[in-house]
Design an enzyme around this catalytic site. Sequence first.
Site, PDB file in Angstrom:
ATOM      1  N   GLU A  73      42.386  41.223  37.228  1.00 38.55           N
ATOM      2  CA  GLU A  73      42.454  40.833  38.750  1.00 38.55           C
ATOM      3  C   GLU A  73      43.444  40.304  38.971  1.00 38.55           C
ATOM      4  O   GLU A  73      44.236  40.413  40.139  1.00 38.55           O
ATOM      5  CB  GLU A  73      41.371  39.734  38.955  1.00 38.55           C
ATOM      6  CG  GLU A  73      39.844  40.184  38.663  1.00 38.55           C
ATOM      7  CD  GLU A  73      39.483  39.677  37.456  1.00 38.55           C
ATOM      8  OE1 GLU A  73      40.063  39.913  36.399  1.00 38.55           O
ATOM      9  OE2 GLU A  73      38.602  38.907  37.171  1.00 38.55           O
ATOM     10  N   CYS A 124      36.596  35.072  36.315  1.00 36.14           N
ATOM     11  CA  CYS A 124      36.534  33.745  36.089  1.00 36.14           C
ATOM     12  C   CYS A 124      37.004  33.123  37.279  1.00 36.14           C
ATOM     13  O   CYS A 124      37.438  33.454  38.285  1.00 36.14           O
ATOM     14  CB  CYS A 124      37.689  33.452  34.762  1.00 36.14           C
ATOM     15  SG  CYS A 124      39.465  33.475  35.428  1.00 36.14           S
ATOM     16  N   HIS A 148      44.600  38.280  33.130  1.00 42.70           N
ATOM     17  CA  HIS A 148      43.588  38.887  33.645  1.00 42.70           C
ATOM     18  C   HIS A 148      43.648  40.330  34.547  1.00 42.70           C
ATOM     19  O   HIS A 148      44.707  40.176  35.156  1.00 42.70           O
ATOM     20  CB  HIS A 148      42.426  38.043  34.206  1.00 42.70           C
ATOM     21  CG  HIS A 148      41.812  37.128  33.316  1.00 42.70           C
ATOM     22  ND1 HIS A 148      40.990  36.199  33.544  1.00 42.70           N
ATOM     23  CD2 HIS A 148      42.139  36.807  32.002  1.00 42.70           C
ATOM     24  CE1 HIS A 148      40.508  35.350  32.727  1.00 42.70           C
ATOM     25  NE2 HIS A 148      41.340  35.684  31.471  1.00 42.70           N
ATOM     26  N   CYS A 199      40.496  33.322  38.544  1.00 45.60           N
ATOM     27  CA  CYS A 199      40.792  34.847  39.074  1.00 45.60           C
ATOM     28  C   CYS A 199      40.363  34.726  40.586  1.00 45.60           C
ATOM     29  O   CYS A 199      40.500  35.323  41.630  1.00 45.60           O
ATOM     30  CB  CYS A 199      40.284  35.951  38.264  1.00 45.60           C
ATOM     31  SG  CYS A 199      41.312  36.248  36.901  1.00 45.60           S
TER      32      CYS A 199
END
Length: 162
Positions: free
Chosen positions: A87, A122, A85, A125
């Site tokens: 992040e 999410c 991801h 993250c």
Amino acid sequence: MVLSKEGKRVSKIDTYLNCAEVFAYRSTCIKRKYGAVIVKDDAVISTGYNGAPRGEDNCCDIGKCPRIERDMHQGQGYELCRAVHAEANALLNCSREQTIDADLFLAGVNPEDNSVHRAKPCPLCARMIIQAGIKNVYLRVGPGADEYVKVPAKELTWVVEE
């Protein structure tokens, strides 16, 4: 992308969210494109976008997404996903010393039409953001100026209660 109008400057927050959106366009994900920018003391210290680990095939390269094939939605089937991801990539590109009291800016884009997707990290993250010492997370929620929400990192949803 928020643009200046009538000679007025774009706010700093929208500028950093614009940067996150630009990085989202670099994403290799065919389901949802995300970009992240970490800022500390008014300086960009790291960026990231979602995509497969370096050197590995991306969904855009192989032409399919297992989550799309299974009609999975946000928060479902991440173990099937090839992407790291945005992040996480931004956090991996700097030290914790750099991230303590920094802010993270997150923008999402729908690949079909490049419209803004309401950004939300999410739970995994969110845990990493909190652990890194990030102070606030700014989430782009619409295409216009000031269409964002500011969330203290410690208030992110980092665990899903049953």
